[in-house]
Design a protein around this motif. Structure first.
Motif, short mmCIF file in Angstrom:
data_model
loop_
_atom_site.label_atom_id
_atom_site.label_comp_id
_atom_site.label_asym_id
_atom_site.label_seq_id
_atom_site.Cartn_x
_atom_site.Cartn_y
_atom_site.Cartn_z
N LEU A 20 0.83 -1.20 0.00
CA LEU A 20 0.00 0.00 0.00
C LEU A 20 0.86 1.24 0.00
CD1 LEU A 20 -2.87 -0.95 2.49
CD2 LEU A 20 -3.09 -0.51 0.06
N ALA A 21 1.89 1.24 0.84
CA ALA A 21 2.77 2.41 0.90
C ALA A 21 3.51 2.59 -0.43
CB ALA A 21 3.77 2.25 2.04
N GLY A 22 3.99 1.46 -1.01
CA GLY A 22 4.70 1.57 -2.29
C GLY A 22 3.78 2.04 -3.41
N GLY A 23 2.56 1.50 -3.46
CA GLY A 23 1.62 1.95 -4.49
C GLY A 23 1.25 3.41 -4.34
N GLY A 24 1.06 3.86 -3.08
CA GLY A 24 0.75 5.28 -2.87
C GLY A 24 1.88 6.18 -3.32
N LEU A 25 3.13 5.77 -3.03
CA LEU A 25 4.28 6.58 -3.45
C LEU A 25 4.39 6.63 -4.98
CD1 LEU A 25 6.99 5.45 -0.85
CD2 LEU A 25 5.75 7.63 -0.92
N ILE A 26 4.11 5.50 -5.63
CA ILE A 26 4.18 5.48 -7.10
C ILE A 26 3.14 6.42 -7.69
CG2 ILE A 26 3.76 4.05 -9.13
CD1 ILE A 26 5.08 1.75 -7.68
N LEU A 27 1.92 6.42 -7.13
CA LEU A 27 0.87 7.29 -7.66
C LEU A 27 1.16 8.76 -7.40
CD1 LEU A 27 -2.39 5.31 -6.81
CD2 LEU A 27 -1.17 5.44 -8.97
N LEU A 28 2.03 9.06 -6.44
CA LEU A 28 2.41 10.45 -6.19
C LEU A 28 3.44 10.96 -7.18
CD1 LEU A 28 2.63 10.53 -2.27
CD2 LEU A 28 0.83 11.47 -3.72
N VAL A 29 4.05 10.04 -7.96
CA VAL A 29 5.06 10.46 -8.94
C VAL A 29 4.36 11.26 -10.04
CG1 VAL A 29 6.73 9.65 -10.64
CG2 VAL A 29 6.51 8.48 -8.44
N THR A 75 3.71 11.87 -13.32
CA THR A 75 3.96 11.28 -14.64
C THR A 75 2.64 11.04 -15.35
OG1 THR A 75 4.91 9.38 -15.79
CG2 THR A 75 3.94 8.97 -13.65
N ARG A 76 2.70 11.00 -16.69
CA ARG A 76 1.53 10.67 -17.50
C ARG A 76 1.62 9.24 -18.04
NH1 ARG A 76 -1.55 15.02 -18.90
NH2 ARG A 76 -0.72 17.07 -18.40
N SER A 77 2.54 8.46 -17.53
CA SER A 77 2.73 7.10 -18.02
C SER A 77 1.62 6.19 -17.48
CB SER A 77 4.09 6.56 -17.59
OG SER A 77 4.21 5.18 -17.87
N LEU A 78 0.92 5.53 -18.40
CA LEU A 78 -0.11 4.60 -17.99
C LEU A 78 0.49 3.39 -17.27
CD1 LEU A 78 -2.64 4.45 -20.95
CD2 LEU A 78 -3.12 5.13 -18.63
N ALA A 79 1.66 2.94 -17.70
CA ALA A 79 2.28 1.78 -17.07
C ALA A 79 2.59 2.06 -15.60
CB ALA A 79 3.56 1.40 -17.83
N VAL A 80 3.11 3.24 -15.32
CA VAL A 80 3.42 3.60 -13.93
C VAL A 80 2.14 3.69 -13.11
CG1 VAL A 80 4.39 5.39 -12.45
CG2 VAL A 80 5.55 4.78 -14.57
N SER A 81 1.11 4.30 -13.67
CA SER A 81 -0.16 4.43 -12.95
C SER A 81 -0.79 3.07 -12.69
CB SER A 81 -1.12 5.32 -13.74
OG SER A 81 -0.58 6.61 -13.93
N PHE A 82 -0.78 2.20 -13.69
CA PHE A 82 -1.33 0.86 -13.50
C PHE A 82 -0.53 0.08 -12.44
CE2 PHE A 82 -3.48 0.92 -17.82
CZ PHE A 82 -4.75 0.89 -17.27
N CYS A 83 0.78 0.25 -12.44
CA CYS A 83 1.62 -0.44 -11.47
C CYS A 83 1.25 0.00 -10.05
CB CYS A 83 3.09 -0.18 -11.76
SG CYS A 83 4.23 -1.00 -10.62
N GLY A 84 1.12 1.32 -9.85
CA GLY A 84 0.75 1.82 -8.53
C GLY A 84 -0.63 1.33 -8.10
N THR A 85 -1.59 1.34 -9.03
CA THR A 85 -2.93 0.87 -8.71
C THR A 85 -2.94 -0.62 -8.38
OG1 THR A 85 -3.83 2.54 -10.21
CG2 THR A 85 -5.30 0.76 -9.55
N LEU A 86 -2.17 -1.40 -9.14
CA LEU A 86 -2.11 -2.85 -8.89
C LEU A 86 -1.53 -3.14 -7.51
CD1 LEU A 86 -2.46 -5.74 -9.95
CD2 LEU A 86 -0.15 -5.57 -10.91
N LEU A 87 -0.49 -2.40 -7.13
CA LEU A 87 0.10 -2.62 -5.80
C LEU A 87 -0.90 -2.29 -4.70
CD1 LEU A 87 3.74 -1.21 -6.22
CD2 LEU A 87 2.98 -3.58 -6.19
N ILE A 88 -1.69 -1.25 -4.88
CA ILE A 88 -2.69 -0.90 -3.87
C ILE A 88 -3.77 -1.99 -3.79
CG2 ILE A 88 -4.55 0.72 -3.36
CD1 ILE A 88 -2.75 2.96 -4.21
#
Length: 623
Positions: free
Chosen positions: A415-424, A426-439
Motif C-alpha cells: 500500500l505504501a509503495g503503491g501510494g508513493l508510485i501514484l504520487l510520482v 507522470t503521464r505514463s499509464l504503465a506507472v499508474s497501473f503499477c501503482g494501482t495494482l500494488l494498492i
C-alpha cells in the motif's frame, strides 16, 4: 514419476469424486482466459483494421502535400508535375462514403490518377495486381465508374456493371461497378475490402469538389528534394511527413487498448484467486492422506508434482475451453470496440475478429501459467507437511495465523509503495497501473488480517445478543481462516473492482450530462448525415441557412463549422462559431481571460485550446 505411477490414479480419483470443486477451479480460469482472449482479439482486429486502412490510403508515400479543409487546386498538381522535380507525385481525393447495396458500412472512397498510382499503391499496378487492364478503360471514360474488391462484390452478390448508390453525407450519388480489385493474398484482401476506387475526376464529381484534390502523395529520398519542393508550394499549402497523421491517430487509441487489456488481465487475476482457494481447500482436505503417503515413503517432490500436475491438467483443459469461448465472445466485442473507435476517433471497417495464432497461444499460456502460479503455494504446503503433524488441525491454523500476519505486513508495504508510485508526477499509464495494482494487492492481503480483528470483536457482541449459538458463528469463521482467507481476498478484489468501474462509469455519465447541458443551448440542431460522428465532412448548404433564418419562430441561429487540419504533430480539430455568448453559456473551469473579454479576443484572432490538446502538443497557457 511415470504415467503409470499409482499417485496419478490417486489424483485422478480425487478430481472425479469432487466434480463441483474441480468445476469451480476450471471456471475461474475459463472466464479469465475467455475475457483476455476476447479483448486481445478485439484490440488486434481494430489495430489491424487501422493499419490496413491507413496503408490502403497512404501507401508507400513518405510525405503528403495538404491544404487544409478546402483541399488543393488541381492546378498545383499540374504545376508540380511540369516543374521537373523528378520525384513521384500522386493526387488523391479521399472521402468516407456508404452504399445501401454494400451493406451501409463506411467505405473509403479514393479518387486516384491511375497513371501516377503504381509507385504508391499496387491496386492498379500491372506487375503486382490481378486487376484486368480492360477494367481501367471504363474507369477513365465512364461517369460514376468505380472499382471494388472481388470479396466485397461476392458478399453482396454484385457483378461488373451493377449500379450502386454512394451516399456522400446527405447527397446520394449514382455509380456503377466498372471492375473488380483482386488481391494477391489474404492480408492484401483485407486492405482493399473497405475500399472504393475511382478516377480522380470521378472522385471530384462524387464528392462535389470539382477542381479540388484533398492531398498529393510524394516520395522523397533526400532533404534536398524536400527543400526544392517546399520552394514551389504557395502559402497555406503544407508538406508534412505521412507518418504524422497515422502516428497521432494510433497514439489516441493506445490508451483505449491499454485500458481494455488491463481490465481483461484483472478478470484473470480474480480467476487466480479462485484457483488458489480451490487448490488450498483440496490440500487441506487431503492432509491426512498426504501424511500417510509420506509415512509410506512418498517424497516431498512427488507430492509437490502431484498437486501441480492436477492444476496443470485442469488449467490446460479450462484454458482451451476459455480460448474457444474467447473467440466466440470476441466476435461481439470487436463490434463494440469498433463502434467506440468510429464514434470517438476515426472510421475503421471491421467485419469480424481475425484469429491470430499469437493471441490464441498467448491466452492459453496465460491460463496455464495462472493455474500453475496459483497452485504452487498449496502444492508447496502439501509437500512440506511433516507426517506427524498431518492429522493436527491446530498446526494448520497456527501456520495460517502466521501467514495472515505476514500478509498483513506485506500488504501494508505494498500500500505504501503503491501510494508513493501514484504520487510520482507522470503521464505514463504503465506507472499508474503499477501503482494501482500494488494498492489492490496490498488491500487484498490486508483483508484476512482485518477480518481476523473484526471477527474477534464480533464474537462477544454476538454472544450477548444471541447466546452461545450466535457466539459460535464468528468463532467458527475465525478458526477457519486457513480455508476462507483467500476467498475473502478474492471477494474484496471483486467488490472493489465492481465499485471502481461503477464509479468510473457514473463519473463519465455525469460528465457527459454536464457537458451536454452546457453545450446544447439551442432547441433544435441541424447537420448533414455523416459516417463519423466526430468529423462531419459535409457542410450545410447556404440556401438551407437562408430558409432557416426566415422560418417563423426562429429567434436566433448560431453557426458552427468543425474541420480537421494537419499540423506537424498530426491532425487537429478546429471549431469556429459566430455565437458571441459562448463564454457565458459554457462553464470554463480555467481561462486566461475573464469570460466577458473572451469573445473580443476571439474576434481579434485569438483561439481557445482545450487542456488535453495543450498537454499533448506542449502548448503554453497563453501566447
Amino acid at each position: 514419476m511415470s504415467p503409470s505411477h499409482p499417485l496419478w490414479n490417486l489424483g485422478w480419483r480425487y478430481l472425479r469424486r469432487h466434480p463441483l470443486q474441480t468445476f469451480l477451479m476450471g471456471l475461474g480460469i475459463l472466464l479469465g482466459v475467455a475475457v483476455a482472449v476476447a479483448i486481445d482479439l478485439a484490440n488486434e482486429s481494430s489495430r489491424q483494421a487501422f493499419s490496413l486502412s491507413t496503408q490502403s490510403v497512404t501507401g508507400r508515400s513518405t510525405h503528403e502535400i495538404s491544404g487544409g479543409p478546402q483541399g488543393i487546386p488541381d492546378s498545383l498538381y499540374v504545376k508540380l508535375r511540369t516543374a521537373g522535380l523528378g520525384v513521384p507525385l500522386a493526387p488523391l481525393v479521399s472521402e468516407y462514403v456508404s452504399s445501401p447495396q454494400l451493406g451501409g458500412y463506411p467505405l473509403q472512397l479514393l479518387g486516384v490518377d491511375p497513371f501516377a498510382e503504381p509507385p504508391f499503391r499496387s491496386y492498379l499496378a500491372p506487375a503486382s495486381s490481378s486487376t484486368p487492364p480492360q477494367d481501367l478503360v471504363p474507369l477513365l471514360t465512364e461517369p460514376g465508374a468505380v472499382l471494388i474488391s472481388q470479396d466485397l462484390a461476392r458478399r453482396f452478390d454484385l457483378q461488373v456493371g451493377s449500379p450502386i448508390t454512394l451516399e456522400v453525407g446527405a447527397s446520394p450519388q449514382p455509380a456503377h461497378i466498372a471492375g473488380l480489385l483482386f488481391a494477391a493474398d489474404s492480408l492484401s484482401q483485407r486492405a482493399i475490402d473497405g475500399l472504393v476506387l475511382a478516377d480522380i475526376s470521378t472522385g471530384q464529381e462524387l464528392t462535389g469538389r470539382p477542381g479540388r484534390i484533398d492531398r498529393i502523395d510524394v516520395m522523397l529520398n533526400s532533404a534536398a528534394e524536400e527543400n526544392r519542393l517546399r520552394l514551389l508550394l504557395p502559402p497555406g499549402i503544407n508538406l508534412e511527413p505521412s507518418g504524422a497523421r497515422t502516428g497521432a491517430l494510433a497514439q489516441m487509441t493506445a490508451a483505449f487498448h491499454t485500458n481494455l487489456t488491463a481490465l481483461s488481465l484483472l478478470a484473470l487475476l480474480v480467476g487466480m484467486f479462485l484457483i488458489y482457494n480451490t487448490m488450498t481447500f483440496s490440500v487441506v482436505q487431503r492432509r491426512p492422506l498426504f501424511g500417510m503417503l509420506r509415512c509410506l515413503g512418498v517424497t516431498r517432490q512427488e507430492i509437490f508434482t502431484l498437486v501441480l500436475v492436477e492444476a496443470l491438467v485442469i488449467g490446460a483443459a479450462a484454458s482451451a475451453a476459455g480460448v474457444a469461448a474467447g473467440v466466440l465472445l470476441g466476435q461481439g466485442v470487436v463490434r463494440l470496440v469498433t463502434r467506440t473507435i468510429n464514434d470517438l476517433f476515426f472510421v475503421v471497417s471491421v467485419r469480424g475478429a481475425p484469429l491470430p495464432i499469437a493471441s490464441l497461444l498467448r491466452g492459453f499460456l496465460l491460463g496455464v501459467g495462472a493455474a500453475l502460479l496459483s497452485a504452487a503455494p498449496p502444492a508447496w504446503e502439501a509437500a512440506s507437511i511433516p507426517p506427524r503433524l498431518a492429522l493436527s488441525r491446530s498446526e494448520v491454523e497456527g501456520k495460517a495465523e502466521q501467514a495472515i500476519h505476514l500478509a498483513g505486513r506485506g500488504g501494508g508495504l505494498l500500500l505504501a509503495g503503491g501510494g508513493l508510485i501514484l504520487l510520482v508526477p507522470t503521464r505514463s499509464l504503465a506507472v499508474s497501473f503499477c501503482g494501482t495494482l500494488l494498492i489492490v494487492i496490498g488491500l487484498a492481503l490486508q483483508a484476512p488480517w482485518l477480518s481476523r480483528r473484526v471477527l474477534g470483536q464480533l464474537a462477544p457482541l454476538f454472544g450477548r445478543l444471541g447466546g452461545i449459538l450466535a457466539r459460535l458463528a464468528p468463532r467458527n469463521a475465525l478458526n477457519s481462516l486457513s480455508r476462507t482467507s483467500v476467498a475473502l481476498m478474492a471477494l474484496m478484489v471483486t467488490i472493489s473492482v465492481t465499485i471502481g468501474v461503477s464509479l468510473m462509469v457514473n463519473s463519465f455519465r455525469q460528465t457527459v450530462i454536464t457537458w451536454l447541458e452546457q453545450t446544447l443551448q439551442g432547441d433544435v440542431y441541424i447537420s448533414p448525415p455523416s459516417n463519423n460522428a466526430t468529423t462531419p465532412s459535409v457542410p450545410i448548404e447556404p440556401q438551407a441557412l437562408q430558409i432557416l433564418r426566415g422560418a417563423p419562430g426562429v429567434e436566433r441561429l448560431d453557426l458552427l463549422r468543425s474541420v480537421q487540419v494537419d499540423s506537424p504533430l498530426g491532425p487537429v480539430h478546429i471549431a469556429a462559431t459566430d455565437n458571441h455568448t459562448l463564454a457565458q453559456e459554457r462553464l470554463f473551469t480555467s481561462t486566461a481571460l475573464p469570460p466577458s473579454q473572451m469573445w473580443p479576443a476571439m474576434l481579434q484572432g485569438g483561439v481557445l485550446a482545450s487542456e488535453p490538446l495543450a498537454a499533448r502538443l506542449g502548448l503554453p497557457a497563453q501566447g
